[in-house]
Motif scaffolding. Structure first.
Motif, PDB file in Angstrom:
ATOM      1  N   SER B 133      22.867  34.790   2.892  1.00  0.00           N
ATOM      2  CA  SER B 133      22.026  35.985   2.838  1.00  0.00           C
ATOM      3  C   SER B 133      21.883  36.410   1.381  1.00  0.00           C
ATOM      4  O   SER B 133      22.592  35.932   0.509  1.00  0.00           O
ATOM      5  CB  SER B 133      22.661  37.108   3.641  1.00  0.00           C
ATOM      6  OG  SER B 133      23.776  37.607   2.929  1.00  0.00           O
ATOM      7  N   LYS B 134      20.961  37.316   1.133  1.00  0.00           N
ATOM      8  CA  LYS B 134      20.696  37.754  -0.228  1.00  0.00           C
ATOM      9  C   LYS B 134      21.959  38.359  -0.853  1.00  0.00           C
ATOM     10  O   LYS B 134      22.293  38.081  -2.006  1.00  0.00           O
ATOM     11  CB  LYS B 134      19.567  38.782  -0.220  1.00  0.00           C
ATOM     12  CG  LYS B 134      19.024  39.104  -1.589  1.00  0.00           C
ATOM     13  CD  LYS B 134      17.693  39.815  -1.488  1.00  0.00           C
ATOM     14  CE  LYS B 134      17.173  40.190  -2.858  1.00  0.00           C
ATOM     15  NZ  LYS B 134      17.765  41.430  -3.393  1.00  0.00           N
ATOM     16  N   LYS B 139      26.766  37.785  -4.482  1.00  0.00           N
ATOM     17  CA  LYS B 139      28.204  37.659  -4.724  1.00  0.00           C
ATOM     18  C   LYS B 139      28.524  36.292  -5.325  1.00  0.00           C
ATOM     19  O   LYS B 139      29.383  36.158  -6.199  1.00  0.00           O
ATOM     20  CB  LYS B 139      28.976  37.860  -3.409  1.00  0.00           C
ATOM     21  CG  LYS B 139      28.945  39.302  -2.933  1.00  0.00           C
ATOM     22  CD  LYS B 139      30.053  39.605  -1.937  1.00  0.00           C
ATOM     23  CE  LYS B 139      29.691  39.142  -0.549  1.00  0.00           C
ATOM     24  NZ  LYS B 139      30.732  39.519   0.434  1.00  0.00           N
ATOM     25  N   MET B 140      27.797  35.287  -4.850  1.00  0.00           N
ATOM     26  CA  MET B 140      27.996  33.936  -5.361  1.00  0.00           C
ATOM     27  C   MET B 140      27.616  33.880  -6.846  1.00  0.00           C
ATOM     28  O   MET B 140      28.326  33.291  -7.670  1.00  0.00           O
ATOM     29  CB  MET B 140      27.119  32.993  -4.551  1.00  0.00           C
ATOM     30  CG  MET B 140      27.249  31.554  -4.931  1.00  0.00           C
ATOM     31  SD  MET B 140      26.101  30.594  -3.940  1.00  0.00           S
ATOM     32  CE  MET B 140      26.056  29.111  -4.935  1.00  0.00           C
ATOM     33  N   GLN B 141      26.499  34.504  -7.158  1.00  0.00           N
ATOM     34  CA  GLN B 141      26.052  34.551  -8.542  1.00  0.00           C
ATOM     35  C   GLN B 141      27.098  35.268  -9.407  1.00  0.00           C
ATOM     36  O   GLN B 141      27.386  34.863 -10.523  1.00  0.00           O
ATOM     37  CB  GLN B 141      24.727  35.319  -8.608  1.00  0.00           C
ATOM     38  CG  GLN B 141      24.091  35.289  -9.972  1.00  0.00           C
ATOM     39  CD  GLN B 141      23.026  34.224 -10.061  1.00  0.00           C
ATOM     40  OE1 GLN B 141      22.071  34.211  -9.282  1.00  0.00           O
ATOM     41  NE2 GLN B 141      23.181  33.312 -10.980  1.00  0.00           N
ATOM     42  N   PHE B 142      27.639  36.304  -8.840  1.00  0.00           N
ATOM     43  CA  PHE B 142      28.674  37.086  -9.524  1.00  0.00           C
ATOM     44  C   PHE B 142      29.873  36.195  -9.854  1.00  0.00           C
ATOM     45  O   PHE B 142      30.388  36.194 -10.971  1.00  0.00           O
ATOM     46  CB  PHE B 142      29.068  38.265  -8.630  1.00  0.00           C
ATOM     47  CG  PHE B 142      30.084  39.194  -9.216  1.00  0.00           C
ATOM     48  CD1 PHE B 142      29.789  39.934 -10.352  1.00  0.00           C
ATOM     49  CD2 PHE B 142      31.335  39.331  -8.635  1.00  0.00           C
ATOM     50  CE1 PHE B 142      30.720  40.806 -10.893  1.00  0.00           C
ATOM     51  CE2 PHE B 142      32.269  40.195  -9.170  1.00  0.00           C
ATOM     52  CZ  PHE B 142      31.962  40.928 -10.303  1.00  0.00           C
ATOM     53  N   SER B 160      21.989  45.400  -6.760  1.00  0.00           N
ATOM     54  CA  SER B 160      20.782  45.300  -5.941  1.00  0.00           C
ATOM     55  C   SER B 160      21.013  44.295  -4.819  1.00  0.00           C
ATOM     56  O   SER B 160      21.550  43.218  -5.023  1.00  0.00           O
ATOM     57  CB  SER B 160      19.587  44.876  -6.791  1.00  0.00           C
ATOM     58  OG  SER B 160      19.744  43.546  -7.223  1.00  0.00           O
ATOM     59  N   GLY B 161      20.636  44.678  -3.630  1.00  0.00           N
ATOM     60  CA  GLY B 161      20.783  43.803  -2.477  1.00  0.00           C
ATOM     61  C   GLY B 161      22.156  43.843  -1.828  1.00  0.00           C
ATOM     62  O   GLY B 161      22.418  43.099  -0.897  1.00  0.00           O
ATOM     63  N   VAL B 165      29.598  48.488   1.284  1.00  0.00           N
ATOM     64  CA  VAL B 165      30.923  47.861   1.310  1.00  0.00           C
ATOM     65  C   VAL B 165      31.037  46.830   0.191  1.00  0.00           C
ATOM     66  O   VAL B 165      32.004  46.805  -0.580  1.00  0.00           O
ATOM     67  CB  VAL B 165      31.191  47.188   2.679  1.00  0.00           C
ATOM     68  CG1 VAL B 165      32.524  46.459   2.669  1.00  0.00           C
ATOM     69  CG2 VAL B 165      31.132  48.220   3.793  1.00  0.00           C
ATOM     70  N   ASN B 166      30.018  45.972   0.093  1.00  0.00           N
ATOM     71  CA  ASN B 166      30.054  44.925  -0.925  1.00  0.00           C
ATOM     72  C   ASN B 166      29.863  45.483  -2.331  1.00  0.00           C
ATOM     73  O   ASN B 166      30.438  44.962  -3.282  1.00  0.00           O
ATOM     74  CB  ASN B 166      28.991  43.872  -0.625  1.00  0.00           C
ATOM     75  CG  ASN B 166      29.447  42.918   0.465  1.00  0.00           C
ATOM     76  OD1 ASN B 166      30.559  42.393   0.398  1.00  0.00           O
ATOM     77  ND2 ASN B 166      28.636  42.742   1.485  1.00  0.00           N
TER      78      ASN B 166
END
Lengths: 427, 300
Positions: B133-134, B139-142, B160-161, B165-166
């Motif tokens: 998901s976006k 989070k992966m990019q992070f 953004s996105g 919680v996240n």
């Protein structure tokens, strides 16, 4: 260097894992097989059925002569012409009918329509003297039969006239013996075994391979750049690597894919290539020496690099797939030009046209390779073409990485040509 | 020492000037906010910091010396929009990014695994990136930004996105990294999000810095000149007299900016005369108010 390797490996793995790669690897050889070998296989199958032909002529002697010439299998010529012998396996039943009344003409025509016979030769005395004989059949475009008939008639008429002048029968047969020219290539002062026609088809086959793969992968590089641009992944990449590294990696990766594909094809078709393929009534041995294989590899890789760089530049200068399609002609044009001039180059590999074309870097991969295949050009020409090609690739790479670097940072707006030129100057 | 120092940096694209002689300093170990509306020049500024583009004039200094590509190994950059290869597997992609920043494949893999567990996407490591998901991609990019343990983190619109919680998870990780001494730069137009995180900010508009300094100092400059009023009944008082300079109606309550020299007690009396007042509080102006105020003045 490390980054280039990482990018190249990524590009390679992603492409090789794609379904389109697997499909292409199987499909292209299958298509080429379909276009070349299959038709002649089908053609030779068809001819096992026998055709019934009637020769209607008032001159019994002439009729028998035509029948004999027509039915007589052509003499065994050079072994390579096995295909022609194959063609003669078409069997015919020929009858001679001396009745040439208009009523008989109607009867014969009816027989043709009712499939009783396949055709008849209408040669009354008047037609014979005017040399205007007609052959009536359902398939008026059966050129093979027509050709054979015309040859037989000519021979029959010739023998007739020789006989009239009192030439003995054996002598007549000797005079009418066909002449065969066996084309052999002279290389390094020796007469080689490879026949001209085999070379032609070898060149054609490899050209198709080069053409299709170069076109396909330069487009694929273009799309891959476009994807990076649209997903903005380059922002992350450029924060760790230079655009030159990115570009070089991408293109080397694509080249590795191309080499893999060619390697697979070579391995699969090697056993086939050793056999002769029957094509257009010719039996062909794909004459590929080790030297030619090496040249093929060299030109393939260099052509690939050049066109991939072009594709990458295009991908970075446009914003969408649709826009990219409008510019695809830039890639296709030199390839198409090369393809158009293929036949003249094969026929006269030494002409000025061939020499000039083979020295234009965008045409070199296809044209120079063809020239080498047909007739080895002077070493200096090969050397010059390679040097020009390598130089152009290097120039393209550095120009493209500039367009790439700036083009990918500009969104939304389609660059104009002057802008692209400006980008090239911009460091 | 300053992690980043921009000196009179200028960048124009054709005739459009994206960054106009911008100067700023980011203190080592601080959380810095680069704030401004869309198109203010934030991303252009960041691109010059990490060498994607070169300034037309001015100088970029990193870690106390003029920028050089070697610095990139010490910087982590999270771009505004997802910059990931869609068809690559999550784990492979993270390893690639780690390798690009000089980690060995095994090191990168181990760190990627650790971070995926921390960020709650460990179960997705064998999936293709496009299946995520976006929010998960964000989070992966992070994670991709953090693998090489950079000293300086650049976060362009990091929240953004992300759901609350996240967003909290990300914020906690960032605060933790800041505690370890890493410098963080937030670039965003969502000023409310970073107001609570940043110690210093630079507000830019149309490529120019319009307000710079520590948050404390800036807010102090504006004082408690805002009033939050919760009321029932008519809002006629908002259109009154010279007491109110501007206001922002949030529906449940209204935030009023007092005119210079106006007395808040006078306003209270006036509101109470016509409506029922549930809450009347003097507050510091939000960054957003300050921004609107400053930009309004410079644009006028």
């Amino acid at each position: 260097m490390h980054n280039i390797f990482l990018f190249a490996r990524r590009e390679y793995l992603e492409t090789v894992r794609k379904k389109s790669f697997i499909v292409m690897t199987i499909l292209l050889p299958a298509m080429m097989f379909g276009f070349t070998v299959l038709p002649s296989m089908i053609a030779s199958k068809k001819s096992t059925e026998s055709q019934k032909i009637v020769i209607a002529t008032s001159d019994r002697q002439f009729g028998d002569d035509v029948r004999d010439k027509f039915m007589k299998p052509p003499e065994k010529k050079v072994p390579a012409r096995r295909g022609a012998a194959d063609a003669s396996t078409r069997s015919f039943e020929v009858q001679v009918d001396t009745n040439v009344s208009p009523a008989e003409e109607t009867v014969l025509t009816a027989k043709v329509s009712s499939h009783e016979i396949d055709g008849y030769l209408w040669a009354p005395a008047s037609a014979l003297s005017e040399r205007k004989i007609s052959y009536r059949s359902r398939a008026s475009s059966d050129f093979e039969t027509l050709g054979a008939l015309s040859g037989a008639i000519r021979e029959a008429l010739l023998s007739q006239s020789f006989r009239k002048h009192g030439v003995p029968a054996e002598e007549v047969a000797d005079i009418l013996k066909p002449v065969n020219i066996d084309s052999k290539k002279v290389e390094n002062g020796r007469v080689t075994d490879s026949s001209g026609i085999a070379l032609f088809f070898t060149a054609l086959l490899l050209m198709i391979l080069l053409y299709v793969t170069i076109l396909m992968y330069s487009m694929s590089v273009m799309r891959s750049v476009l994807e990076e641009k649209n997903s903005r992944i380059f922002e992350v990449l450029l924060s760790t690597a230079t655009s030159k590294e990115l570009m070089a990696g991408k293109i080397l990766g694509a080249a590795a894919v191309g080499i893999t594909q060619i390697a697979i094809w070579t391995l699969v078709t090697a056993p086939l290539a050793a056999q002769s393929i029957s094509m257009f009534g010719e039996s062909i041995r794909l004459g590929l020496s080790i030297k030619n294989m090496i040249f093929f590899g060299v030109f393939f890789v260099l052509g690939f690099l050049l066109y991939s760089a072009l594709g990458a530049a295009l991908g970075s200068a446009v914003n969408s797939e649709q826009e990219a399609q409008q510019f695809q002609f830039v890639i296709m044009m030199p390839l198409i030009v090369s393809a158009i001039f293929l036949t003249p180059v094969i026929q006269q590999p030494h002409s000025t046209l061939a020499t000039v074309l083979s020295l234009i870097p965008f045409c070199t991969p296809l044209i120079m390779f063809t020239r080498i295949l047909v007739e080895t050009p002077p070493a200096w020409q090969i050397g010059l073409s390679l040097a020009l090609l390598v130089g152009t690739i290097y120039a393209m790479l550095s120009i493209c990485s500039r367009i790439y670097r700036i083009g990918i940072l500009m969104y939304g707006k389609r660059p104009t040509l002057p802008e692209i030129v400006k980008w090239m100057k911009y460091a | 020492m300053h992690t980043v120092e921009l000196q009179q940096v200028r960048k124009s694209y054709d005739k459009f000037v994206a960054v106009k002689d911008l100067s700023l300093k980011i203190e080592q170990g601080s959380i810095f906010g680069l704030l401004g509306p869309n198109g203010a020049g934030k991303t252009s500024t960041i691109r010059m910091m990490i060498g994607i583009t070169v300034p037309d004039s001015g100088q970029v200094r990193m870690f106390g010396e003029p920028f050089k590509r070697d610095h990139l190994k010490r910087i982590g950059y999270l771009p505004e929009t997802s910059g990931l290869y869609k068809r690559m597997k999550v784990s492979e992609q993270l390893v690639l990014f780690g390798q690009l920043r000089g980690l060995s494949a095994t090191d990168a893999a181990a760190r990627a695994k650790k971070w995926c567990e921390r960020m709650d996407i460990a179960g997705w490591m064998d999936k293709k990136t496009e299946e995520l998901s976006k929010g998960m991609q964000q989070k992966m990019q992070f994670i991709a930004t953090l693998l090489h343990e950079p000293e300086f983190l650049i976060m362009d619109e990091p929240f953004s996105g992300l759901d609350p919680v996240n967003a909290t998870l990300l914020k906690d990780v960032l605060l933790e990294l800041n505690k370890e001494g890493r410098t963080i730069l937030f670039s965003t137009h969502r000023m409310d999000q970073v107001e609570r995180l940043c110690s210093a900010i630079c507000l830019i508009n149309r490529g120019e810095a319009v307000l710079q300094g520590t948050l404390k100092e800036i807010k102090g400059r504006y004082g408690r000149s805002n009033v939050q009023i919760e009321y029932e009944g008519t809002d006629e008082f908002l259109r009154e007299n010279g007491l109110i300079q501007s206001f922002n109606n949030y529906g449940n309550y209204v935030e009023v900016r007092l005119a210079p020299g106006a007395d808040s007690q006078k306003l209270l009396h006036m509101v109470a005369e016509r409506s029922r007042v549930n809450k009347f509080e003097l507050v510091e102006p939000s960054l957003e108010d300050i921004f609107i105020d400053v930009v309004g003045k410079t644009d006028a």
